[in-house]
Design a protein around this motif. Sequence first.
Motif, PDB file in Angstrom:
ATOM      1  N   ALA A 192      -2.227   9.500   6.654  1.00 12.70           N
ATOM      2  CA  ALA A 192      -3.249  10.462   6.644  1.00 12.70           C
ATOM      3  C   ALA A 192      -4.486  10.195   5.850  1.00 12.70           C
ATOM      4  N   LEU A 193      -4.439   9.789   4.624  1.00 12.89           N
ATOM      5  CA  LEU A 193      -5.572   9.122   3.729  1.00 12.89           C
ATOM      6  C   LEU A 193      -6.309   8.316   4.481  1.00 12.89           C
ATOM      7  N   LEU A 194      -5.731   7.226   4.850  1.00 16.73           N
ATOM      8  CA  LEU A 194      -6.196   6.190   5.379  1.00 16.73           C
ATOM      9  C   LEU A 194      -7.231   6.544   6.759  1.00 16.73           C
ATOM     10  N   ALA A 195      -6.778   7.523   7.399  1.00 12.28           N
ATOM     11  CA  ALA A 195      -7.584   7.964   8.600  1.00 12.28           C
ATOM     12  C   ALA A 195      -8.517   8.662   8.109  1.00 12.28           C
ATOM     13  N   GLU A 196      -8.522   9.405   6.933  1.00 12.68           N
ATOM     14  CA  GLU A 196      -9.541  10.372   6.671  1.00 12.68           C
ATOM     15  C   GLU A 196     -10.589   9.749   5.712  1.00 12.68           C
ATOM     16  N   ALA A 197     -10.209   8.751   4.861  1.00 13.73           N
ATOM     17  CA  ALA A 197     -11.329   8.374   3.666  1.00 13.73           C
ATOM     18  C   ALA A 197     -12.152   7.360   4.276  1.00 13.73           C
ATOM     19  N   ASP A 198     -13.590   7.637   3.816  1.00 11.88           N
ATOM     20  CA  ASP A 198     -14.581   6.792   4.062  1.00 11.88           C
ATOM     21  C   ASP A 198     -14.473   5.368   3.070  1.00 11.88           C
ATOM     22  N   ILE A 199     -14.124   5.648   2.078  1.00 12.23           N
ATOM     23  CA  ILE A 199     -13.723   4.507   0.969  1.00 12.23           C
ATOM     24  C   ILE A 199     -12.129   4.653   0.423  1.00 12.23           C
ATOM     25  N   VAL A 200     -11.744   3.507   0.680  1.00 12.76           N
ATOM     26  CA  VAL A 200     -10.257   3.652  -0.020  1.00 12.76           C
ATOM     27  C   VAL A 200     -10.244   2.706  -1.200  1.00 12.76           C
ATOM     28  N   THR A 201      -9.574   3.280  -2.150  1.00 14.42           N
ATOM     29  CA  THR A 201      -9.506   2.575  -3.351  1.00 14.42           C
ATOM     30  C   THR A 201      -8.121   2.467  -4.048  1.00 14.42           C
ATOM     31  N   LEU A 202      -7.793   1.207  -4.376  1.00 20.44           N
ATOM     32  CA  LEU A 202      -6.302   0.967  -4.706  1.00 20.44           C
ATOM     33  C   LEU A 202      -6.148   1.079  -6.183  1.00 20.44           C
ATOM     34  N   HIS A 203      -5.305   1.831  -6.731  1.00 24.76           N
ATOM     35  CA  HIS A 203      -5.104   2.010  -8.356  1.00 24.76           C
ATOM     36  C   HIS A 203      -3.379   1.974  -8.493  1.00 24.76           C
ATOM     37  N   THR A 204      -2.669   1.439  -7.687  1.00 26.28           N
ATOM     38  CA  THR A 204      -1.200   1.361  -7.709  1.00 26.28           C
ATOM     39  C   THR A 204      -0.679   0.158  -8.479  1.00 26.28           C
ATOM     40  N   PRO A 205       0.377   0.175  -9.426  1.00 24.99           N
ATOM     41  CA  PRO A 205       0.936  -1.028  -9.928  1.00 24.99           C
ATOM     42  C   PRO A 205       1.423  -1.978  -8.638  1.00 24.99           C
ATOM     43  N   LEU A 207       4.409  -3.611  -7.242  1.00 25.55           N
ATOM     44  CA  LEU A 207       5.984  -3.447  -7.353  1.00 25.55           C
ATOM     45  C   LEU A 207       6.428  -3.758  -5.919  1.00 25.55           C
ATOM     46  N   PRO A 208       7.656  -3.893  -5.804  1.00 25.23           N
ATOM     47  CA  PRO A 208       8.222  -4.496  -4.666  1.00 25.23           C
ATOM     48  C   PRO A 208       7.721  -3.422  -3.130  1.00 25.23           C
ATOM     49  N   GLU A 209       7.704  -2.000  -3.708  1.00 22.97           N
ATOM     50  CA  GLU A 209       7.309  -1.352  -2.681  1.00 22.97           C
ATOM     51  C   GLU A 209       5.754  -1.083  -2.366  1.00 22.97           C
ATOM     52  N   THR A 210       4.987  -1.669  -3.439  1.00 22.78           N
ATOM     53  CA  THR A 210       3.681  -1.516  -2.940  1.00 22.78           C
ATOM     54  C   THR A 210       3.001  -3.100  -2.479  1.00 22.78           C
ATOM     55  N   ARG A 211       3.926  -3.835  -2.538  1.00 26.91           N
ATOM     56  CA  ARG A 211       3.473  -5.448  -2.057  1.00 26.91           C
ATOM     57  C   ARG A 211       2.915  -5.036  -0.706  1.00 26.91           C
ATOM     58  N   HIS A 212       1.819  -5.658   0.013  1.00 23.53           N
ATOM     59  CA  HIS A 212       1.359  -5.498   1.274  1.00 23.53           C
ATOM     60  C   HIS A 212       1.396  -3.976   1.715  1.00 23.53           C
ATOM     61  N   LEU A 213       1.108  -3.160   0.688  1.00 23.32           N
ATOM     62  CA  LEU A 213       1.228  -1.570   1.116  1.00 23.32           C
ATOM     63  C   LEU A 213      -0.085  -1.492   2.339  1.00 23.32           C
ATOM     64  N   LEU A 214      -1.103  -2.245   1.996  1.00 26.60           N
ATOM     65  CA  LEU A 214      -2.189  -2.247   2.952  1.00 26.60           C
ATOM     66  C   LEU A 214      -2.108  -3.555   3.966  1.00 26.60           C
ATOM     67  N   ASP A 215      -1.137  -3.552   4.764  1.00 31.64           N
ATOM     68  CA  ASP A 215      -0.817  -4.482   5.822  1.00 31.64           C
ATOM     69  C   ASP A 215      -1.534  -4.089   6.965  1.00 31.64           C
ATOM     70  N   ALA A 216      -1.525  -5.057   8.124  1.00 31.85           N
ATOM     71  CA  ALA A 216      -2.302  -5.104   9.285  1.00 31.85           C
ATOM     72  C   ALA A 216      -2.191  -3.581   9.871  1.00 31.85           C
ATOM     73  N   ARG A 217      -1.219  -2.995   9.978  1.00 31.09           N
ATOM     74  CA  ARG A 217      -0.763  -1.773  10.525  1.00 31.09           C
ATOM     75  C   ARG A 217      -1.397  -0.650   9.726  1.00 31.09           C
ATOM     76  N   ALA A 218      -1.318  -0.927   8.442  1.00 31.49           N
ATOM     77  CA  ALA A 218      -2.220   0.480   7.604  1.00 31.49           C
ATOM     78  C   ALA A 218      -3.694   0.171   7.566  1.00 31.49           C
ATOM     79  N   LEU A 219      -4.222  -1.291   7.689  1.00 29.28           N
ATOM     80  CA  LEU A 219      -5.684  -1.274   7.938  1.00 29.28           C
ATOM     81  C   LEU A 219      -6.115  -0.555   9.092  1.00 29.28           C
ATOM     82  N   ALA A 220      -5.174  -0.922  10.344  1.00 29.58           N
ATOM     83  CA  ALA A 220      -5.530  -0.299  11.440  1.00 29.58           C
ATOM     84  C   ALA A 220      -5.916   1.209  11.577  1.00 29.58           C
ATOM     85  N   LEU A 221      -5.163   1.780  10.393  1.00 28.79           N
ATOM     86  CA  LEU A 221      -5.552   3.340  10.696  1.00 28.79           C
ATOM     87  C   LEU A 221      -6.746   3.772  10.059  1.00 28.79           C
TER      88      LEU A 221
END
Length: 316
Positions: A192-205, A207-221
């Motif tokens: 929902a955040l990716l679909a709404e934001a005009d600018i997305v900024t990343l401030h997460t460490p 971790l195994p669960e954040t590696r490639h959090l912004l992958d092709a699928r997420a970027l497409a949103l």
Amino acid sequence: MTPRILITHPLVAGGLARLEGRYTLIQAEGLEQPAELRAAIRGCVGVIPVCSARLDASVIESGDTLRVIANCAVGFDNIDLAAAARRGIVVTNTPGVLTEATADLTFAAILGLVRRVVAGDRLVRSGGFRGFGPTLLLGCDLAGKTLGIVGLGQIGRAVARRALGFGMTVVFVDPRPDAADPPARRAPSLEALLAEADIVTLHTPLLPETRHLLDARALALMKPTAYLVNTSRGPIVDERALVAALQAGRLAGAALDVYEREPELAPGLRELEQVLLLPHLGSATVETRRRMAELAAANLDAVLSGQPPPNPVPLA
Ligand code: GLV
């Protein structure tokens, strides 16, 4: 001889003053690869690495007398924590002291990107500036836009405060239920955040669960008019997928201070006009880098003096 401490990189002058005379400081000129670190760490009771020094299991196992790794960074993805835990080595980091500097750099990246600051500088230097142009290098306003913050820790909150000052709306996602900052709205999901934001900024460490959090699928949103900013850790973004999205016009632009295979860039990234590329400068101010070195020294000194360090990294 006093106990030996390895410093993997030259730090800001004066930052390690409290250690001088009490320890033998082995000052290296920039040790990053496990092969060089393995040899240097032998016989040392402590090491002060920066975030680009890779203390993998082989390095930690070579530290025959090692008791403490005092990372001079808030992130600690450069250290194999499980290997440190196995050997009973304490790991510490430097949170808090670099919050404002990193939030400032994030905003420098946002402004530089949306107001085309680097393109403007290049135009003037190249002699291409022929006078005021009503449609020259048009960017976009920040006021009225929505900033999506992924990770509302200390740095995310400092970025949120700046965004509110610029008249932006702030939405965020964070796995911690208590991560709240009243003027920011929690998005129901990353999608929902990716679909709404005009600018997305990343401030997460990282971790195994954040590696490639912004992958092709997420970027497409993300909206095709949206921008991505990363001042956290490179591998959180699938850099090849980002290049593909930018090349296809599925995103307006990106500002990166960190890279997936730092300092290498994904093929094609360098050629894109709509990206702003910075050399990992998040905490790079004299005051902040001095405070980071002082805090790393305080953490190391505490452990070696038998005291609890101010900033232990949980190893479990
Ligand atoms: C720098 O990137 C840090 O983690 O402090």
